[in-house]
Design an enzyme around this catalytic site. Sequence first.
Site, PDB file in Angstrom:
ATOM      1  N   GLU A   1      27.159  34.941  28.619  1.00  0.00           N
ATOM      2  CA  GLU A   1      26.046  35.600  29.288  1.00  0.00           C
ATOM      3  C   GLU A   1      24.837  35.667  28.359  1.00  0.00           C
ATOM      4  O   GLU A   1      23.693  35.539  28.806  1.00  0.00           O
ATOM      5  CB  GLU A   1      26.468  37.006  29.752  1.00  0.00           C
ATOM      6  CG  GLU A   1      25.625  37.537  30.887  1.00  0.00           C
ATOM      7  CD  GLU A   1      26.297  38.692  31.626  1.00  0.00           C
ATOM      8  OE1 GLU A   1      27.547  38.764  31.621  1.00  0.00           O
ATOM      9  OE2 GLU A   1      25.587  39.520  32.200  1.00  0.00           O
TER      10      GLU A   1
ATOM     11  N   GLU B   1      23.217  32.360  28.353  1.00  0.00           N
ATOM     12  CA  GLU B   1      22.479  32.192  29.601  1.00  0.00           C
ATOM     13  C   GLU B   1      21.150  32.935  29.543  1.00  0.00           C
ATOM     14  O   GLU B   1      20.099  32.418  29.941  1.00  0.00           O
ATOM     15  CB  GLU B   1      23.327  32.694  30.784  1.00  0.00           C
ATOM     16  CG  GLU B   1      22.664  32.446  32.132  1.00  0.00           C
ATOM     17  CD  GLU B   1      23.427  33.089  33.282  1.00  0.00           C
ATOM     18  OE1 GLU B   1      24.570  33.542  33.064  1.00  0.00           O
ATOM     19  OE2 GLU B   1      22.863  33.137  34.389  1.00  0.00           O
TER      20      GLU B   1
ATOM     21  N   CYS C   1      29.472  41.547  35.917  1.00  0.00           N
ATOM     22  CA  CYS C   1      30.894  41.820  35.667  1.00  0.00           C
ATOM     23  C   CYS C   1      31.461  42.908  36.570  1.00  0.00           C
ATOM     24  O   CYS C   1      32.649  43.147  36.567  1.00  0.00           O
ATOM     25  CB  CYS C   1      31.134  42.134  34.198  1.00  0.00           C
ATOM     26  SG  CYS C   1      29.834  43.111  33.475  1.00  0.00           S
TER      27      CYS C   1
ATOM     28  N   SER D   1      23.585  36.824  36.707  1.00  0.00           N
ATOM     29  CA  SER D   1      24.201  35.886  35.765  1.00  0.00           C
ATOM     30  C   SER D   1      25.305  35.134  36.485  1.00  0.00           C
ATOM     31  O   SER D   1      26.028  35.694  37.309  1.00  0.00           O
ATOM     32  CB  SER D   1      24.786  36.665  34.593  1.00  0.00           C
ATOM     33  OG  SER D   1      25.743  35.873  33.932  1.00  0.00           O
TER      34      SER D   1
ATOM     35  N   LYS E   1      38.157  44.995  41.950  1.00  0.00           N
ATOM     36  CA  LYS E   1      38.742  43.843  41.267  1.00  0.00           C
ATOM     37  C   LYS E   1      39.777  43.158  42.153  1.00  0.00           C
ATOM     38  O   LYS E   1      40.000  41.962  42.029  1.00  0.00           O
ATOM     39  CB  LYS E   1      39.389  44.287  39.954  1.00  0.00           C
ATOM     40  CG  LYS E   1      38.387  44.682  38.887  1.00  0.00           C
ATOM     41  CD  LYS E   1      37.719  43.480  38.251  1.00  0.00           C
ATOM     42  CE  LYS E   1      36.563  43.920  37.358  1.00  0.00           C
ATOM     43  NZ  LYS E   1      35.735  42.767  36.946  1.00  0.00           N
TER      44      LYS E   1
ATOM     45  N   GLU F   1      37.711  41.024  44.199  1.00  0.00           N
ATOM     46  CA  GLU F   1      37.170  39.922  43.407  1.00  0.00           C
ATOM     47  C   GLU F   1      38.230  38.835  43.181  1.00  0.00           C
ATOM     48  O   GLU F   1      37.962  37.647  43.366  1.00  0.00           O
ATOM     49  CB  GLU F   1      36.677  40.449  42.051  1.00  0.00           C
ATOM     50  CG  GLU F   1      36.049  39.381  41.173  1.00  0.00           C
ATOM     51  CD  GLU F   1      35.670  39.911  39.793  1.00  0.00           C
ATOM     52  OE1 GLU F   1      36.474  40.647  39.188  1.00  0.00           O
ATOM     53  OE2 GLU F   1      34.562  39.605  39.325  1.00  0.00           O
TER      54      GLU F   1
ATOM     55  N   GLU G   1      36.665  31.505  45.902  1.00  0.00           N
ATOM     56  CA  GLU G   1      36.257  30.586  44.832  1.00  0.00           C
ATOM     57  C   GLU G   1      36.930  30.911  43.498  1.00  0.00           C
ATOM     58  O   GLU G   1      36.730  30.176  42.531  1.00  0.00           O
ATOM     59  CB  GLU G   1      34.732  30.610  44.688  1.00  0.00           C
ATOM     60  CG  GLU G   1      34.125  31.922  44.194  1.00  0.00           C
ATOM     61  CD  GLU G   1      33.825  32.912  45.315  1.00  0.00           C
ATOM     62  OE1 GLU G   1      34.373  32.738  46.429  1.00  0.00           O
ATOM     63  OE2 GLU G   1      33.066  33.874  45.076  1.00  0.00           O
TER      64      GLU G   1
ATOM     65  N   CYS H   1      32.968  51.606  34.273  1.00  0.00           N
ATOM     66  CA  CYS H   1      34.374  51.389  34.626  1.00  0.00           C
ATOM     67  C   CYS H   1      35.269  52.574  34.304  1.00  0.00           C
ATOM     68  O   CYS H   1      36.307  52.752  34.932  1.00  0.00           O
ATOM     69  CB  CYS H   1      34.918  50.176  33.891  1.00  0.00           C
ATOM     70  SG  CYS H   1      33.871  48.739  34.074  1.00  0.00           S
TER      71      CYS H   1
END
Lengths: 380, 261, 518
Positions: free
Chosen positions: C201, C204, C223, C243, C282, C285, C290, C437
């Site tokens: 990241e 990037e 994230c 990102s 999560k 996710e 994908e 989190c």
Amino acid sequence: MASHAQAQKWSFRITPIRVLLLLLSAVAIGAIIFRLVTGLGTVTNLSDEWPWGLWIGFDVLCGVALAGGGYGTALIVHVLHKDYFHPIARSAMLTSLLGYLLVMAGLFLDIGQWFNFWRPFVSWGHHSVLFEVFWCVSCYTTVQVLEFGEIATERVGKQFHSIFKKALPVLMIVGIIFPTLHQSSLGALYLLMVDKLYPLWWSPIIFLFFLMSSFFVGPAMICVETTLAGKAYDHWIPIPILRKLVRISGYAMILYLIIKIVDLTNRGVLGLAFSGTFEANWFLIEMIFGIIIPIVIAFTGFSNSRSGLFTFGLLVSCGVVLNRMNVVVTGMIRSTGVSYVPSLWEFVVSAGLVAMGVLAYCFIVENFKILEHDNHSHAA
Amino acid sequence: MSKGVLVDLTKCVGCGSCTVACKLYNGNAWDETTPTLGDKAKLTGKNWTVVHHKEVKDSNGQPVWRFVKQQCLHCKEPACVSACFAKAFQKTEAGPVIYYPHLCVGCRYCMVACPFNVPKYEWEKAFPLVTKCMMCSDKVEKGEAPACVSVCPADVFKFGEREELLKEAKAIIAKDAKYVKHIYGEEEVGGTDWIYISDVPFDQLGFKTNVTKRSLPSYTASFMHATPFVGITWGVILTGLYHYTKRRNQVSKENNKNIKA
Amino acid sequence: MQNQADKEKERQVTRRGFLKMMGGIGLTGITATIAGCSTDPAGGKGWMPQQYQVASSFPVQVKGRIPIDPTNPSITRDDKKCVLCGQCVEVCQRVQTVYGYYELPIKDDITCVNCGQCTLWCPTAAITERDDIDKVVQALEDKSIHVVVQTAPATRVGLGEEFGMAPGSFVEGKQVAALKKLGFDAVFDTNFSADLTIFEEGTELIKRVTGALDEPLPQFTSCSPGWVKFCEYYYPDLLHHMSTCKSPQQMLGALVKTYYAKEKGISPDKIFSVSIMPCTAKKFEAARPEMNSAGKHAGKPELRDVDVVLTTRELARLIKSKGIDLTSLKDEKYDTLMGESTSAGLIFGATGGVMEAAIRSAYFLITKQEPPEALLNLTPIRGLQGCKEATVNIPGVGDVKVAVVHGLSNARPILEAVRKGDAPYHFIEFMCCPGGCISGGGQPRTSLPPSDEVRQARINSIYNADAHIYAKRKSHENKEVLALYEKFLESPNSHIAHELLHTHYEDRSKHLTVKKNA
Ligand code: SF4
Ligand code: SF4
Ligand code: SF4
Ligand code: SF4
Ligand code: SF4
């Protein structure tokens, strides 16, 4: 049992068929007790989709219709004084009485709060068609028991015989009014189901169809019954008497057929009968075998034979049974969306009730003057 | 004037609060086998109201989800009331159609009669009763909204005088093009106290749309009114016939000198 | 000092008050039993908030609840427990600005970012995570399957609470020990892939800043899957700012079935990859279609990078169900290869942590010099304030402006500013859950609603470990990450890194009608 005291005088032949019937009744009584204790869900296949099933359809609707022979005969013999038909009067009325007792039993079994059965006598839902049915059936059964009193007192409680005898004409007339009313109102029960019952059966005059069919099924039942009783007791009602009855029935059926066609055409649903659907096929079977063929039999030479009369009786009776079952089951399937097959126990109980009726009939015929009544009929 | 509820189906998000409220308020048990929300939801003896999930297409042909709350519609002229021969079903002044269990015989004619198949039966019980939504009648009696109506977080319901609600519904569907031009319950079976508006045609949402607009009891009313009259007339005719034919037989027998008795 | 003592006293008083109240409740319970009134089993009928304690089972004040799709991969609800208190609506609408921010009628989706905050707010625990313990137990029992597990930064400061330890207790070693006892074949640390994320990241970001990458600034962190879904629903036009880095969980998942499989000589389809997360999103996710890069890489697209996600609460239940007492376990170490971590990875668990870790390493990557001590304690972006910002001067680049937001209601104003083009930032950290989190929707439920005290205790624990426990504090010092690049990934943002560690996003706005100026 009072019969015990005079045991030697009461007779009841035991034949293999009767043993079978006794057995069937015993099993049914077991099932009935089980149902009354544990509820409907355990014994029947009834559900929220099918609140009414075999017991209402067969035991009640068909029972009442088939027992309709009683009031028809009473009308012909006792009110119109067609004495010609006297020989069949008593047996027809006995069948009717037993039929109604069984209907009452069937109804009692079918209601969920059976201990509450008396409620409508005090809590009057007078706008309900069922209210009328309930009162009429109760009263009529009572009347029939009283009518039977006239026969019974020939043998037991003889001192009351003359009272019954005197009351008989009044009972007969009342005993015709009630059935006329409730035979039609049984049909009228379905007036509310305008969006649920398939249009081939639902009709604004469905009550008229119920009334008429209960009338013309009477002679048909008498044909069946006298044939069976004739075989069993070697007592044959003369063919001409039956044939005349069958003709009366035939005229009623022609009228029925005409009204039916007019009604279907009026509502523009006659075409549905030939649409090849599940309902249409059952409807055609009902009309062809239950109405049209019997009409042909009635007005041709075929009705001049015992087998012809028996066929007529069988076809018409089955036709009416089919009609009632079509109303209760076939015609409702589409709107319900699920199908209904009665459970084994429902069949057993229905069959058991019929078995009890047959046994009672046999017992009474053997012990009271039912069949050979014609010898005495004109004494009064 | 009777109370009613206007249900705007376009606003329902399918949270099921209403079904929970009904359970809590009426103290109904949860049905272990039948859910109150989703594709498998079904009215049962324990579920007086359920919210169905429907995957349909909107007017642009786009796939959309709609949720449909189902309960008794509280017909203006209820078939169930006219069916019950023990007066166990009664329509109150305020609108709710309520059930008195102690009067019920258990014939289930009400179930067969209801055009929307609302009344359900406690099949599993030894002495089952009929059950259905009673519109929380004790709340409605006090002018309060029914339990389910009061908890909706999405503003689906409006509670009030039926006629007022009807006016409001008409205004809404006239103003907003997304609504179908039909108020379900305005005319169905003679009108119901719960009325629905929607942006998806009602038949796609599981509503019975081919129902008669006539009140169902009116079908039997004329029959019932005629009954005593028919009965009495019939009695008179029969008595007349009885005497006439008896006399005629006697006369003919005398004439024929054929007297047997 | 005096002041402190007073505060302490005050706290004790309130605590005593609370205990007294509880005692009172107990007392009525006893009286009832003695008087023979109660036939209820011991334990009563369960806890009900004060406002519902009235005669009749119908609550006085009912508000309705949020809709939950029965197929929601993250949360479910037990209708029987719901009391219609409306707490879930409260948190979903006010804290997360999800419910109520779309027009009715709905389209073909029940809008939910899967954050699971409602599972923390629901007073009766009617809403819970979707329980996936069975799937893990099944895999563990199957001897032919190699079961790998990773643990997120924040679970190690939460798990202890489920075993009666004080909020914020640091149980990293015990957690590893418990997982090994449960029979996991390898225990890895998501901190490792958090360090890796910093490389990817950070690279990037530098590319965006220098113009090597034609994507807009500010760059958004990616994230937090709840945040990502939120952006996909409500701000799809800003997805270019996001990102392309996968979250640390998904990075590690992709590496387990490629790098680890290769190093160990295990076929990827024999590996079952589990992650222990503080987060219900999560689960969503991991189930995104994908997220099968390792499978695609191996020519088996049906393989998932992460097979099952367990929340901290589920892990606690699993540990308890096997009769393991966490508190008495001896600390153990993560397995090597992907077990090493720096405290920069660890602080991902707290709000501001990703940003702080990124700055520590960006400074190094740009200047090739170690960051000054002040940058190792970037207090302006720590703590529970909803929106925090800082300006860091990096020699050669100049002032880098960063912002940190947590809790989606705090994200909206800054997103609106970005939309209008008046957000002067280079990099913004978004965390879906308030506090980050450490108080994710999968963390132990606290007395409600999740109080800031508990949040703060967990955050303190993380920064305490950062300052005092971990040997290394900068991601670029992670030897195993460096080895990973050397042996497998070549360099940050390389072709293979893109294949395995980066992802793309989906415009979800077609599934809802976003409310204008809500
Ligand atoms: S919907 Fe059915 S149960 Fe309800 S009032 Fe109408 S007829 Fe009765
Ligand atoms: S089941 Fe009960 S409520 Fe329904 S019609 Fe019969 S008696 Fe009335
Ligand atoms: S009105 Fe009352 S009884 Fe009817 S569905 Fe709503 S809560 Fe249930
Ligand atoms: S409470 Fe309202 S939004 Fe929720 S399911 Fe019921 S009608 Fe729909
Ligand atoms: S927070 Fe829990 S109990 Fe309250 S309404 Fe929501 S689901 Fe029901």
